[in-house]
Scaffold this active site. Structure first.
Site, short mmCIF file in Angstrom:
data_model
loop_
_atom_site.label_atom_id
_atom_site.label_comp_id
_atom_site.label_asym_id
_atom_site.label_seq_id
_atom_site.Cartn_x
_atom_site.Cartn_y
_atom_site.Cartn_z
N CYS A 42 0.83 -1.20 0.00
CA CYS A 42 0.00 0.00 0.00
C CYS A 42 0.88 1.26 0.00
O CYS A 42 1.56 1.53 -0.99
CB CYS A 42 -0.98 -0.04 1.17
SG CYS A 42 -2.36 1.11 0.93
N HIS A 96 -3.55 -5.04 0.44
CA HIS A 96 -3.02 -5.44 1.76
C HIS A 96 -3.00 -6.96 1.91
O HIS A 96 -3.87 -7.52 2.58
CB HIS A 96 -3.85 -4.81 2.88
CG HIS A 96 -3.52 -3.37 3.13
ND1 HIS A 96 -2.49 -2.97 3.97
CD2 HIS A 96 -4.07 -2.24 2.64
CE1 HIS A 96 -2.43 -1.65 3.99
NE2 HIS A 96 -3.38 -1.18 3.20
N GLU A 124 -1.27 -8.72 3.81
CA GLU A 124 -1.12 -9.13 5.22
C GLU A 124 -2.46 -9.32 5.90
O GLU A 124 -2.55 -9.96 6.94
CB GLU A 124 -0.23 -8.13 5.98
CG GLU A 124 -0.92 -6.91 6.55
CD GLU A 124 -1.26 -5.85 5.50
OE1 GLU A 124 -0.98 -6.08 4.31
OE2 GLU A 124 -1.81 -4.80 5.89
#
Ligand code: MN
Length: 237
Positions: A105, A208, A210
């Protein structure tokens, strides 16, 4: 020995902050995550870059547009000058040392700016007919697709040309840095991934992973490849 991966974080005058999922993803992928913050002297940055086998630039607030020679537009969000300075310096050091760089990001945007590219300060006001890139869905839920170039590191990892992703950004890469190339876009043309032009491992993704790696193999594989590259390039060096 696990490769040591530095992860940058949000920081202000009083505190530092990082979503725990970055640490979980790197450790589950086989790396040893280390928090990187604050450091103010060139000696510290130099020593840190020797210690680390790779660096992950995490998400966060906007990058000061002065770093790409623009004045702030009305829809620019919060900025953190100290974090910008630290991360831009680190990115250039890791580039020079040819150590793996992964950006998520803001981190993808940071890599682009540090290496000479520019950003849209606010895609909704600077581009027409954009998709919803700030989703209200749960963080792990994909809400738009990205279309991936086949001749890319990204494709070699996820092995698909169309990948559903989450989306939490109001900025994006505008002019790509000379040493990078665009390897994924959303259907509205917004740039969603950049990576190295040469055989370095530099990968920036606008979504994202994660927040998705627990649910979707492709997004975990991004961390696995990054950590593998950190290990492989450490042995060779
Ligand atoms: Mn998006």
């Amino acid at each position: 020995m696990r490769p040591i991966v530095g992860i940058t974080c949000s920081m202000d005058e009083e505190s530092i902050r990082l979503n725990t999922s970055y640490f979980r993803a790197i450790e589950e992928a086989g790396g040893l995550p280390i928090l990187v913050a604050i450091l103010q002297t060139p000696e510290s940055l130099s020593q840190l870059s020797e210690l680390l086998d790779g660096i992950l630039f995490s998400g966060g607030v906007d990058i000061d547009p002065k770093h790409y020679n623009e004045e702030p537009l009305p829809n620019l969000g919060q900025i953190t000058p100290d974090r910008d300075e630290l991360e831009i310096s680190l990115c250039r050091i890791f580039y020079e040392k040819n150590k793996p760089i992964f950006g998520i990001c803001r981190g993808a945007q940071l890599i682009n700016v540090a290496l000479g590219g520019t950003l849209y300060q606010d895609i909704k006001t600077q581009l027409s007919n954009v998709l919803k890139h700030q989703q209200d869905a749960p963080a792990h839920a994909p809400t738009h697709k990205v279309f991936i170039e086949k001749d890319s590191i990204l494709f070699s990892i996820v092995r698909t040309e169309i990948l559903p992703v989450n989306s939490f950004h109001h900025q994006a890469v505008k002019d790509v840095a000379p040493v990078l190339k665009i390897t994924a876009r959303a259907s509205d043309g917004v740039i969603e991934a950049v990576e190295s032009n040469d055989d370095r491992f530099i990968l920036g993704v606008q979504w994202h992973p994660e927040r998705m790696f627990n649910h979707y193999r492709e997004h975990f594989d991004l961390f696995r490849r990054f950590v593998e590259e950190c290990a492989r390039r450490r042995k060779r060096g």
